[in-house]
Design an enzyme around this catalytic site. Structure first.
Site, PDB file in Angstrom:
ATOM      1  N   HIS A  98     -17.864  39.112 -16.165  1.00 38.39           N
ATOM      2  CA  HIS A  98     -16.844  38.495 -17.009  1.00 38.39           C
ATOM      3  C   HIS A  98     -17.549  37.585 -18.011  1.00 38.39           C
ATOM      4  CE1 HIS A  98     -12.973  36.983 -18.187  1.00 38.39           C
ATOM      5  NE2 HIS A  98     -13.334  35.749 -17.933  1.00 38.39           N
ATOM      6  N   ASP A 129     -16.726  35.237 -21.062  1.00 39.60           N
ATOM      7  CA  ASP A 129     -15.724  34.583 -21.900  1.00 39.60           C
ATOM      8  C   ASP A 129     -16.189  34.643 -23.356  1.00 39.60           C
ATOM      9  OD1 ASP A 129     -13.774  33.778 -20.005  1.00 39.60           O
ATOM     10  OD2 ASP A 129     -15.113  32.201 -19.310  1.00 39.60           O
ATOM     11  N   ASP A 184      -8.757  37.131 -15.666  1.00 38.10           N
ATOM     12  CA  ASP A 184      -8.838  35.668 -15.758  1.00 38.10           C
ATOM     13  C   ASP A 184      -7.819  35.044 -16.697  1.00 38.10           C
ATOM     14  OD1 ASP A 184     -10.036  33.229 -15.007  1.00 38.10           O
ATOM     15  OD2 ASP A 184     -11.325  33.226 -16.770  1.00 38.10           O
ATOM     16  N   HIS A 187      -8.603  34.353 -24.038  1.00 37.32           N
ATOM     17  CA  HIS A 187      -7.857  33.500 -23.112  1.00 37.32           C
ATOM     18  C   HIS A 187      -8.456  32.114 -22.872  1.00 37.32           C
ATOM     19  CE1 HIS A 187     -10.539  35.615 -20.105  1.00 37.32           C
ATOM     20  NE2 HIS A 187     -10.687  34.361 -19.725  1.00 37.32           N
TER      21      HIS A 187
END
Length: 1018
Positions: free
Chosen positions: A260, A262, A372, A578
């Site tokens: 993951h 970001d 997430d 997000h």
């Protein structure tokens, strides 16, 4: 037998800590170092290759926050290491923080070809598995001095390069050539897998004790003063226990590599470009050594970055996809927020994501992958299906503060009734390391046992990237079939979903409606300018596409700006990530976001102006309406305000639009009790303190405000969440507040036949707020235009409207429809929704009468039932501004301008139309009169987008939906001749012909149904 378990475990822990792990690397020789500290922002490797380097010694401080230093690492493998496994091992000064949250870097060869990323859990580069001796080592190490920003949510200025300072924050520890003792390394993994499994097994299970005694025998076989020489014998002592197969009924884990990343969070966007490159380099390198690896990777934006900046890695990705080691997943441009993006934006997230994976990698992705994001709109199932997506994955609802979701594998039903097969990995993480505790938790936690037997485990370092490591792959090999543990099989998510659906689809339960996250509720409000930039950009894109389409249809000389619109859409979609749109990133990210939105809006204005010039020869100023609904309202023209009537998706000469007789009933009167504004529909009293003391609906002959209350009451609360400052608003904030009732001035500043305006100025703390309460002729809408100089600390500002309606539930606009939520708190699920998200409107109603609150950039709201002396009312509050200190210590400080409005006697259709009107203000520009490009004869059918097809065929694409929650049968008419009409999926691929006759297209829509049409101009 005496119980000596604690003694054996203590013996094991010390041996592992003090003797075995340190013996994984044997002999070491340091590499020689030289450095070039790059000035300013990161540079391509080509520039670093040409730079001048100076000698550098280990132990030296380096790296001011966010800077980049390039190190040359040079040496040769000692001749006596021939036949040994030799690696480069780099430690630029790693701290105790995990991968992605501190210094990290990339190793390149002497020609500038990227080799692999370096982070605290992946420090090595293999030189030779069997060295010959004498091999030269010539490497370039790009080291990023990224600071650790989020520490106990303590405010810090490290989150922006402008405020982080220039003091070095790292000290270079080592860069060595080292011999990897492979048997010792493998022994460590054997011990970890078995000892972790043992700890998870009950002490009354024979398997627990069998492992314990095998570990004891291993210790006996090991000479702690010659670990490398005795590691093979020690491994033999464990081989029997590692060979015992899993039970036939063991839970089945489908494991997939994951990282993951970001797209921005505690680092800026530019750093994510490098994070993705490092991680992707690691994965493609790992696949060469572990052919069973499958790496699942979402976010088309990150692929696009790597393709642009690291072509060598891009080619390795394409090979890994072809070889089956890499699975593009997610179907979206980024892992966006899933509450606040508008309907068309969320559709474009999927369109651009899927199209990239198809065109660049030849893959049709079939899942939404959002592990997430902070809650999930009930519009998703329909959007997924319309894009050819079959499955949905997240694990975020495991973070719920109050209620545990009852299912892990289920059908998720959206507002239109569409269902998508959904999985929440019960391991409750997207960063698994294959720890025994994680696998045991996945098995115990799995809510669907008995009917279903499998779950998904994403493994790899994440958030700041990193991805799977060789240790994780080795663990997976041992866990493939191991007694007492779930079975682990590395495979693509699609393989898992197909098997899970085949096993469980008919029996799987259904969850209907939104997936509300009982956490991170303040993300609807934090960083107001980022949210406003998003809202403005979404609507400006809608407007620009409309007029560009009209220009393309009317002028053969006009060139539709496909490339510019594509780029601008992708920019807006990126900023819906997000941690950007929710406001939870560092100051640097939001500073750049504000600048980017300004550029986007300026470019869209220029594109719109150019399109309008190509509509034809103007006869003078015209009124442009980009809303699909007819408008009758006051607009500011060059010579002052005028009242106009104009159809939807059309332009009309200003003179014609204003050429109607109107007997205005608008009045404004001052008295000792305040200022009374009135028109044909409303009588509004603004008290001497600037609050609304009465809002009377003249048509319905009823007071809108609850008895004894005042409207537009600004309330200031202390705002101290338990943790996650930017993310959370905890319910205890309600226990204390200050009503802002003191006014410096209340003035009637405009009063004419078209508009009356009362200006109210308030000061509180170090802040100042100016509001203009505006009523126009013929309108049932009371606008409140607000300017705030916000200088508060850890406060939240709300605007309250106590309404005299007894509403059992509220209706909040979401993408392509609305959701209902109870206004009571009967259950824990109801009570947990004490802060909710709405788009352009939120409506509360009793039978026969409703009131809506509209906004042009606000998302956070709360709705409560409020008793009063005559019965029960409903209070609706908009959450306007916050002031948390982490990760941005100056969140939202400064000036803000936004508008919200009270709409009385409002049906759902009224709320839809007026919400659009507030967010799509009429334009006045020199243009000819243009008939409505598209009309629909049922107002329940809302047109969401009008554009040219992405394949550049010249076809017109129209996206529309049923907006009120009922059935609709409508006729669609185009102002241009249509040769062919088709219904398409979201990606504009035909799925069947449209129903047409000589007068247009006939549409039959179910509640909240979305339809995309493709019209071929004749």
């Amino acid at each position: 037998m005496h119980d000596d378990r604690k003694l054996v475990q203590g013996r094991l822990e010390r041996a592992l800590r003090q003797f075995i792990r340190p013996a994984q690397y044997g002999e070491r020789v340091p590499l020689s170092l030289s450095v070039w500290h790059a000035p300013g922002e990161p540079v391509p490797v080509g520039e670093a290759l040409e730079a001048a380097y100076v000698p550098f010694a280990t132990g030296t401080a380096w790296g001011s926050p966010w800077s980049t230093s390039w190190f040359r690492l040079e040496g040769a493998v000692p001749a006596q290491w021939a036949g040994r496994h030799v690696e480069v091992v780099v430690d630029p000064g790693f701290s105790g923080d995990g991968p992605g949250f501190q210094a990290e870097g990339m190793l390149y060869d002497a020609n500038g070809v990227p080799l692999k990323g370096i982070h605290p859990r992946n420090r090595h580069l293999t030189v030779a598995e069997r060295a010959e001796g004498g091999e030269g080592v010539h490497l370039l190490f790009e080291a990023a001095a990224n600071p650790a920003v989020l520490r106990d949510f303590t405010p810090t200025h490290l989150g922006d390069i402008l405020t982080a300072g220039d003091r070095p924050i790292y000290r270079f520890a080592s860069a060595d050539l080292a011999v990897l003792n492979v048997d010792v390394w493998q022994l460590v993994l054997d011990i970890e897998v078995l000892s972790e499994l043992m700890r998870e097994l009950p002490a009354d299970r024979p398997r627990h004790h069998e492992i314990l005694r095998a570990l004891e025998d291993m210790l006996d076989a090991l000479d702690l003063h010659d670990v490398p020489g005795t590691a093979a014998a020690a491994r033999t002592a464990l081989s029997g226990e590692l060979a015992k197969p899993a039970a036939a009924s063991a839970h089945r884990v489908s494991a997939t590599g994951h990282a993951h990343i970001d797209s921005a969070w505690l680092w800026p966007l530019r750093e994510t470009v490098r994070k993705a490159s490092r991680t992707f380099a690691n994965v493609t390198a790992l696949a060469r050594d572990y052919p069973e690896l499958v790496f699942s990777c979402s976010q088309a934006q990150q692929y696009a970055w790597v393709k642009e900046h690291q072509p060598h890695i891009w080619e390795r990705i394409k090979k890994a996809v072809a070889d089956g080691n890499w699975a593009p997943v997610g179907s979206m441009w980024v892992e966006s927020d899933a509450n606040m993006p508008g309907g068309e934006a969320l559709a474009r997230q999927i369109v651009h994501g899927k199209r990239f994976f198809q065109e660049e990698l030849g893959v049709e992705t079939e899942e939404i992958w959002l592990p997430d994001s902070f809650g999930y709109t009930a519009a998703f199932p329909q959007l997924a299906k319309l894009a050819g997506v079959r499955w949905f994955l997240t694990q975020k609802l495991s973070w719920n503060q109050t209620n545990k979701m009852p299912h892990h594998t289920f059908w998720w039903e959206g507002i239109d009734g569409t269902r998508v097969f959904t999985h929440f990995p019960p391991v409750d993480t997207y960063n698994s390391q294959f720890l025994g505790s994680e696998l045991a938790h996945a098995e115990k936690n799995f809510a669907d046992k008995g009917r279903a037997s499998r779950s998904l485990v994403p493994f790899g370092w994440g958030d700041g990237g990193g991805g799977p490591t060789r240790e994780m792959l080795e663990r997976a090999r041992r866990l493939r079939s191991l007694e007492g543990s779930p079975r682990v099989e590395i495979e693509k998510p699609s393989v898992f979903f197909q098997a899970a659906e085949e096993e469980y689809a008919e029996a799987a339960p259904v969850w209907s409606g939104e997936l509300y996250l009982e956490f991170h509720r303040a993300t609807y409000t934090t960083q107001a300018k980022t949210k406003q930039g998003n809202r403005r950009s979404e609507h400006r894109l809608r407007e620009t596409e409309l007029w560009c389409t009209a220009a393309a249809l009317r002028s053969s000389e006009y060139v539709y700006p496909y490339d510019a619109l594509d780029r601008l859409w992708k920019t807006v979609l990126l900023h819906q990530f997000h941690d950007i749109l929710p406001g939870s990133s560092i100051a640097w990210v939001h500073r750049e976001a504000r600048e980017t939105y300004g550029q986007v809006l300026a470019e869209l204005d220029a594109l719109t102006s150019d399109a309008v010039r190509h509509l034809g020869d103007p006869a003078g100023p015209s009124v442009l309406n980009s809303s699909p609904y007819a408008r009758s309202e006051v607009v500011d023209a060059p010579d002052g305000p005028v009242h106009v009537n104009v159809q939807g998706l059309a332009t009309k000469s200003l003179a014609v639009a204003a050429a109607h007789t109107r007997d205005s009933a608008l009045t404004a009167q001052e008295s000792d009790e305040g200022i009374l504004l009135a028109n044909e529909h409303l009588a509004v009293t603004v008290g001497t303190d600037g609050l609304l003391t009465s809002v009377r609906d003249l048509d319905a002959d009823r007071e809108v405000l609850a008895p004894g209350t005042r409207g537009n009451l600004l309330q200031l609360h202390p705002d101290h969440p338990n943790e996650y400052d930017a993310w959370d608003i905890d319910k205890h904030y309600r226990r204390k507040h200050t009503d802002l009732t003191a006014a410096e001035s209340v003035e009637l500043v405009e009063a004419n036949a078209l508009r009356a305006v009362v200006r109210v100025v308030r000061a509180f703390g170090a802040s100042r707020i100016t509001q203009e309460i505006r009523l126009t002729t013929g309108s049932r809408r009371l606008d409140i235009v607000t300017d705030v100089d916000w200088q508060e600390s850890e406060k939240v500002l709300k605007a309250a409207f106590p309404l005299d309606v007894q509403a059992e539930r509220s209706a909040a606009e979401i993408q392509f429809g609305h959701v209902h939520r109870p206004t009571h708190a009967n259950t824990g699920w109801d009570a947990a929704r004490f802060e909710i998200c709405a788009h352009r409107w939120l409506r509360v109603a009793e039978e026969g009468y409703g009131i809506a609150l509209l906004n042009d950039s606000t998302y956070g709201h709360d709705v409560t039932r409020t008793p009063h002396e005559e019965g029960l009312g409903t209070t609706v509050r908009l959450t306007l501004l916050r002031a948390p200190h982490s990760p941005d210590p100056e969140t939202d400080l400064g000036t803000h301008r936004f508008t919200y409005a009270l709409l009385v006697n409002a049906s759902t259709g009224d709320a839809v139309a007026e919400g659009l009107a507030l967010n799509l203000p009429l334009r006045v520009a020199d243009a000819p009169a243009v008939a409505p490009l598209i009309t629909v004869d049922d107002p329940a059918v809302a047109i969401e987008a009008v554009k040219l097809a992405e394949d550049r065929s010249g076809d017109v694409v129209v996206r529309l939906y049923e907006s009120r929650g009922g059935r609709a049968r409508a006729r669609l008419t185009a102002s241009f001749p249509v040769a062919r009409a088709e219904v398409t999926d979201l990606l504009e691929r035909p799925v069947g012909p449209a129903e047409t006759d000589a007068t247009g297209l006939t549409l039959s829509l179910r509640p909240f149904q979305i339809v995309t049409l493709r019209l071929r101009p004749a």
